[in-house]
Design a protein around this motif. Structure first.
Motif, PDB file in Angstrom:
ATOM      1  N   VAL A  71       0.826  -1.206   0.000  1.00 51.93           N
ATOM      2  CA  VAL A  71       0.000   0.000   0.000  1.00 51.93           C
ATOM      3  C   VAL A  71       0.864   1.261   0.000  1.00 51.93           C
ATOM      4  O   VAL A  71       0.437   2.309  -0.502  1.00 51.93           O
ATOM      5  CB  VAL A  71      -0.991  -0.002   1.186  1.00 51.93           C
ATOM      6  CG1 VAL A  71      -1.880  -1.231   1.128  1.00 51.93           C
ATOM      7  CG2 VAL A  71      -0.288   0.077   2.531  1.00 51.93           C
ATOM      8  N   SER A  72       2.076   1.149   0.556  1.00 56.24           N
ATOM      9  CA  SER A  72       2.976   2.297   0.517  1.00 56.24           C
ATOM     10  C   SER A  72       3.612   2.445  -0.860  1.00 56.24           C
ATOM     11  O   SER A  72       3.703   3.547  -1.406  1.00 56.24           O
ATOM     12  CB  SER A  72       4.080   2.124   1.573  1.00 56.24           C
ATOM     13  OG  SER A  72       3.542   2.133   2.877  1.00 56.24           O
ATOM     14  N   ALA A  73       4.044   1.335  -1.456  1.00 59.55           N
ATOM     15  CA  ALA A  73       4.658   1.388  -2.780  1.00 59.55           C
ATOM     16  C   ALA A  73       3.677   1.870  -3.839  1.00 59.55           C
ATOM     17  O   ALA A  73       4.087   2.431  -4.859  1.00 59.55           O
ATOM     18  CB  ALA A  73       5.203   0.011  -3.152  1.00 59.55           C
ATOM     19  N   SER A  74       2.387   1.680  -3.602  1.00 63.81           N
ATOM     20  CA  SER A  74       1.383   2.144  -4.560  1.00 63.81           C
ATOM     21  C   SER A  74       1.443   3.656  -4.734  1.00 63.81           C
ATOM     22  O   SER A  74       1.120   4.178  -5.808  1.00 63.81           O
ATOM     23  CB  SER A  74      -0.014   1.712  -4.100  1.00 63.81           C
ATOM     24  OG  SER A  74      -0.989   2.043  -5.063  1.00 63.81           O
ATOM     25  N   ASP A  75       1.872   4.372  -3.698  1.00 65.84           N
ATOM     26  CA  ASP A  75       2.024   5.828  -3.830  1.00 65.84           C
ATOM     27  C   ASP A  75       3.130   6.181  -4.812  1.00 65.84           C
ATOM     28  O   ASP A  75       3.045   7.194  -5.515  1.00 65.84           O
ATOM     29  CB  ASP A  75       2.326   6.459  -2.465  1.00 65.84           C
ATOM     30  CG  ASP A  75       1.118   6.465  -1.546  1.00 65.84           C
ATOM     31  OD1 ASP A  75      -0.013   6.480  -2.055  1.00 65.84           O
ATOM     32  OD2 ASP A  75       1.311   6.437  -0.317  1.00 65.84           O
ATOM     33  N   LEU A  76       4.181   5.371  -4.865  1.00 69.04           N
ATOM     34  CA  LEU A  76       5.228   5.605  -5.861  1.00 69.04           C
ATOM     35  C   LEU A  76       4.678   5.376  -7.268  1.00 69.04           C
ATOM     36  O   LEU A  76       4.992   6.123  -8.202  1.00 69.04           O
ATOM     37  CB  LEU A  76       6.417   4.680  -5.610  1.00 69.04           C
ATOM     38  CG  LEU A  76       7.187   4.867  -4.301  1.00 69.04           C
ATOM     39  CD1 LEU A  76       8.318   3.848  -4.203  1.00 69.04           C
ATOM     40  CD2 LEU A  76       7.749   6.291  -4.193  1.00 69.04           C
ATOM     41  N   ALA A  77       3.863   4.341  -7.416  1.00 70.03           N
ATOM     42  CA  ALA A  77       3.243   4.082  -8.724  1.00 70.03           C
ATOM     43  C   ALA A  77       2.415   5.267  -9.170  1.00 70.03           C
ATOM     44  O   ALA A  77       2.435   5.656 -10.347  1.00 70.03           O
ATOM     45  CB  ALA A  77       2.380   2.823  -8.648  1.00 70.03           C
ATOM     46  N   ALA A  78       1.685   5.867  -8.236  1.00 66.53           N
ATOM     47  CA  ALA A  78       0.809   6.988  -8.570  1.00 66.53           C
ATOM     48  C   ALA A  78       1.581   8.196  -9.090  1.00 66.53           C
ATOM     49  O   ALA A  78       1.038   9.006  -9.845  1.00 66.53           O
ATOM     50  CB  ALA A  78      -0.012   7.390  -7.351  1.00 66.53           C
ATOM     51  N   MET A  79       2.838   8.318  -8.703  1.00 65.69           N
ATOM     52  CA  MET A  79       3.663   9.436  -9.144  1.00 65.69           C
ATOM     53  C   MET A  79       4.513   9.089 -10.360  1.00 65.69           C
ATOM     54  O   MET A  79       5.260   9.925 -10.862  1.00 65.69           O
ATOM     55  CB  MET A  79       4.580   9.890  -8.007  1.00 65.69           C
ATOM     56  CG  MET A  79       3.866  10.299  -6.730  1.00 65.69           C
ATOM     57  SD  MET A  79       2.888  11.804  -6.889  1.00 65.69           S
ATOM     58  CE  MET A  79       4.171  13.051  -6.990  1.00 65.69           C
ATOM     59  N   GLY A  80       4.423   7.838 -10.816  1.00 70.06           N
ATOM     60  CA  GLY A  80       5.264   7.405 -11.933  1.00 70.06           C
ATOM     61  C   GLY A  80       6.705   7.188 -11.546  1.00 70.06           C
ATOM     62  O   GLY A  80       7.599   7.219 -12.395  1.00 70.06           O
ATOM     63  N   ALA A  81       6.963   6.934 -10.257  1.00 66.15           N
ATOM     64  CA  ALA A  81       8.335   6.837  -9.759  1.00 66.15           C
ATOM     65  C   ALA A  81       8.883   5.420  -9.884  1.00 66.15           C
ATOM     66  O   ALA A  81       8.143   4.432  -9.825  1.00 66.15           O
ATOM     67  CB  ALA A  81       8.397   7.286  -8.300  1.00 66.15           C
TER      68      ALA A  81
END
Length: 322
Positions: A71-81
């Protein structure tokens, strides 16, 4: 077991703490050192999960380790990181070796899948809670944000919706179900797969993006507000998995998709000229609506008539909509 022995035994020696690209110095010093390529920015996000609030008190530690990092790594996905590293602050009521072993294995399994290295953290005694900080890299000026959606864009999602919320009655023991459909929903809840490749593919193509954690309508509201536009969601176009519709009545399945939360799919706005390219890269994506001038999020039925939205998704420090 003392703090330093706990860290050494279960985390510092774990495979996910072995370092990796972008990690110049990992666990063992006062700080970790990260090395970013020239022309890239650091993306950082922190999430805290508390027992009895964000997960059941008796959650399986292996599954919890997977879910906590996902769930934390999903935030990186949301930014294209591109993922680089993460830290873990772990508060434990007691240091049980069997629990820690399972949790560390689940954490490392998800870390390997996401390309994240554990570079530090902290442990303390108290009610069970997990705080994870994930770090990624993105080309300077290339990050996806919630602002930027424009009238005429398409509103899209990265795959089926409602599976996490549809699993919740099973997770909480409110309903018994077995078989492939139940297994699928439980996997979507306990081991959601951050859409990292999709997020990176959307850089330079999508105009706005985020990950769906609190429910489609609630999270789309963040895009609408940040971009100063109106989002129109066509309920008839929502992608629902066969497992969700097999185990739940359609009305409940739709409510899970619209307001349930725990999906960790990306929602994004896309110029129509980019649709074919993104569909070719990510065939499971779906167009579910459009962006117009105006404000807020609006829900339409199959005839184009506006519907009253269901109760919105998870509100932090509140209760989940039923």
């Amino acid at each position: 077991m003392g703090e330093f022995e706990l860290i050494r035994r279960f985390f510092a020696s774990a495979a996910c703490a072995a370092g990796g690209e972008g990690i110049a110095l990992g666990i063992g010093d006062d700080c970790a050192l990260l090395q970013l390529p020239a022309g890239e920015q650091l993306a950082i996000s922190t999430d805290t999960l508390v027992a009895g609030v964000h997960f059941p008190d008796a959650a399986d530690p292996f599954l919890l380790g997977q879910r906590a990092l996902a769930v934390s790594a999903s935030d990186l996905a949301a930014m294209g990181a591109t993922p680089v590293a993460f830290t873990l602050a772990l508060t434990l009521p007691d240091a049980r070796a069997d629990w820690l072993d399972g949790f560390a294995r689940g954490l490392c399994a998800m870390a390997r899948g996401c390309g994240l290295g554990l570079v530090g953290g902290d442990t303390t005694r108290g009610p069970l809670s997990l705080t994870l900080t994930v770090l990624g890299r993105v080309p300077a000026g290339g990050a996806l944000t919630r602002a930027g959606a424009r009238p005429g864009d398409l509103l899209c999602v990265g795959g089926s919706l409602g599976d996490g919320a549809g699993a919740l009655p099973l997770v909480l023991g409110q309903r018994e179900a077995q078989g492939a459909h139940a297994d699928y929903l439980l996997a979507r809840y306990w081991s959601p797969q951050p859409q990292l490749a999709l997020g990176q593919a959307l850089r330079g193509r999508a105009t706005a993006a985020l990950d769906i954690s609190d429910g489609l309508l609630a999270d789309c509201g963040h895009i609408a507000k940040a971009s100063g536009v109106a989002l129109w969601v066509d309920q008839s176009r929502l992608p629902l998995s066969p497992a969700l519709t097999a185990l739940h009545p359609r009305d409940f399945a739709l409510k899970c998709a619209l307001a349930g939360g725990d999906d960790y799919r990306l929602a994004f706005t896309l110029p129509a000229t980019e649709l074919a390219t993104v569909q070719g890269l990510w065939p499971e994506m779906a167009v579910i609506g459009r962006v117009d001038a105006g404000q807020g999020v609006h829900l339409l039925d199959s005839t184009g008539a506006e519907l009253l939205p269901p109760v919105l998704g998870y509100q932090h420090f509140g209760s989940q909509g039923d």
